[in-house]
Design an enzyme around this catalytic site. Sequence first.
Site, mmCIF file in Angstrom:
data_model
loop_
_atom_site.group_PDB
_atom_site.id
_atom_site.type_symbol
_atom_site.label_atom_id
_atom_site.label_comp_id
_atom_site.label_asym_id
_atom_site.label_seq_id
_atom_site.Cartn_x
_atom_site.Cartn_y
_atom_site.Cartn_z
ATOM 1 N N ARG A 27 3.054 -8.520 0.343
ATOM 2 C CA ARG A 27 2.163 -7.377 0.555
ATOM 3 C C ARG A 27 0.745 -7.645 0.024
ATOM 4 O O ARG A 27 0.060 -6.726 -0.426
ATOM 5 C CB ARG A 27 2.702 -6.094 -0.098
ATOM 6 C CG ARG A 27 3.994 -5.576 0.520
ATOM 7 C CD ARG A 27 4.237 -4.116 0.125
ATOM 8 N NE ARG A 27 5.642 -3.766 0.316
ATOM 9 C CZ ARG A 27 6.440 -3.274 -0.618
ATOM 10 N NH1 ARG A 27 5.983 -3.058 -1.841
ATOM 11 N NH2 ARG A 27 7.676 -2.977 -0.362
ATOM 12 N N ARG A 31 -2.471 -1.742 0.323
ATOM 13 C CA ARG A 31 -3.146 -0.553 -0.193
ATOM 14 C C ARG A 31 -3.813 -0.732 -1.545
ATOM 15 O O ARG A 31 -4.608 0.109 -1.953
ATOM 16 C CB ARG A 31 -2.147 0.607 -0.290
ATOM 17 C CG ARG A 31 -1.723 1.167 1.049
ATOM 18 C CD ARG A 31 -0.688 2.261 0.888
ATOM 19 N NE ARG A 31 0.607 1.744 0.478
ATOM 20 C CZ ARG A 31 1.629 2.490 0.097
ATOM 21 N NH1 ARG A 31 1.499 3.807 0.053
ATOM 22 N NH2 ARG A 31 2.777 1.947 -0.240
ATOM 23 N N ARG A 40 -7.679 1.011 7.136
ATOM 24 C CA ARG A 40 -6.549 1.900 7.447
ATOM 25 C C ARG A 40 -7.057 3.278 7.898
ATOM 26 O O ARG A 40 -6.553 3.869 8.846
ATOM 27 C CB ARG A 40 -5.661 2.014 6.195
ATOM 28 C CG ARG A 40 -4.672 3.157 6.163
ATOM 29 C CD ARG A 40 -3.529 2.974 7.147
ATOM 30 N NE ARG A 40 -2.555 4.035 6.996
ATOM 31 C CZ ARG A 40 -2.717 5.292 7.410
ATOM 32 N NH1 ARG A 40 -3.836 5.645 8.017
ATOM 33 N NH2 ARG A 40 -1.774 6.189 7.229
ATOM 34 N N ASP A 77 4.702 -5.048 10.357
ATOM 35 C CA ASP A 77 5.769 -4.283 9.724
ATOM 36 C C ASP A 77 7.102 -4.890 10.129
ATOM 37 O O ASP A 77 7.220 -5.444 11.237
ATOM 38 C CB ASP A 77 5.703 -2.813 10.149
ATOM 39 C CG ASP A 77 6.625 -1.937 9.309
ATOM 40 O OD1 ASP A 77 6.222 -1.564 8.187
ATOM 41 O OD2 ASP A 77 7.743 -1.646 9.765
ATOM 42 N N TYR A 154 17.960 0.368 8.982
ATOM 43 C CA TYR A 154 16.987 1.388 9.399
ATOM 44 C C TYR A 154 17.368 2.015 10.738
ATOM 45 O O TYR A 154 17.169 3.213 10.959
ATOM 46 C CB TYR A 154 15.591 0.770 9.503
ATOM 47 C CG TYR A 154 14.954 0.468 8.175
ATOM 48 C CD1 TYR A 154 14.318 1.469 7.442
ATOM 49 C CD2 TYR A 154 14.974 -0.810 7.639
ATOM 50 C CE1 TYR A 154 13.723 1.205 6.206
ATOM 51 C CE2 TYR A 154 14.381 -1.092 6.418
ATOM 52 C CZ TYR A 154 13.758 -0.081 5.705
ATOM 53 O OH TYR A 154 13.179 -0.352 4.495
#
Length: 354
Positions: A27, A31, A40, A77, A154
Amino acid sequence: MIPLKNDTFIRALLKQPVDRTPIWMMRQAGRYLPEYRQVREQAGSFLNLCTNPELACEVTLQPLRRFNFDAAILFSDILTIPDAMGLGLYFTEGEGPKFKKTVCNAADVAQLPIPDPCTDLRYVVDAVRLIRKNLQGSVPLIGFSGSPWTLATYMVEGGSSKSFQKVKGLMYGQPAVMHLMLDKLAQSVAAYLNAQIEAGAQAVMLFDTWGGILSSEDYIEFSLYYAKQVRTLLKTQHDGQRIPTILFTKGGGLWLETMADAGYDALGLDWQTDLHHARARVGHQVALQGNMDPVALYAQPAVIVEKVKTVLEKYGSGPGHVFNLGHGILPDINPDHVKAMVDAVHQYSPAYHQ
């Protein structure tokens, strides 16, 4: 293709001699960087950011402008494949990924297509090409996918879960259906990673985020078996270059010896796995990637430096180590603390490669 100026990461994965331990960070485009948050906001949503090759390229390159990382990783992703299978991926603020449709039974599995990455996931392939072009050979580019088992969790749960009762219920109640689903996913993942390799990815990583929720026998049957299947289908030579492969099972420290037999060049380790013991257990069979606790980056830089020294000392001398966190960086980490980690790896790791 432009030759690599810095191939330390590739050499380390192949257990070849290097002059220092390479470092990248799961990552690393994300963020914790203010410039990421700007892009973003410009994109309007996380999914828009993932599906726009130009914006995905920009955020992939951002951390390399700040830090002396030895690899870039494609910004995307892990749930792109289930989305391309028609399940309708969306994100709810504060709740993570969700799907409009879930997979509950044999009929649902039968309807799942195997996506064509060059059409159904073209935005990812285009992003890889664009990133590789913009890197200009500075560092290698890592492509990635979620593992078949992790994607299945998922798809059956409809999002993240704490108990995983739906996916385990399907696994225990209808194992044949689960195996059909995982087989389709293995074919889809391999095709997806091969498309990334053909577009310019110079190493690929399989993220088995939820393998560690399984018992030992279920991990081998429902997770590792399909990770092996993916590996056998991968094109590990492209343009005359070897494409190294990495398998990361969060919570997989119990099964390192079995994982080392899966055919991957390297195993990623979470922070709960002792790096010294892990190296002794796998010997020269695979390289190891990891494994500083991501939460250690909240500490002051002096403490971070000591944590880096501990990880380097735990692995010890010689090739075959890629420095990384034991999982992805957390979103509110101070970027200056990341710099302290990267600089410490560069400062202290050469002593282990003399």
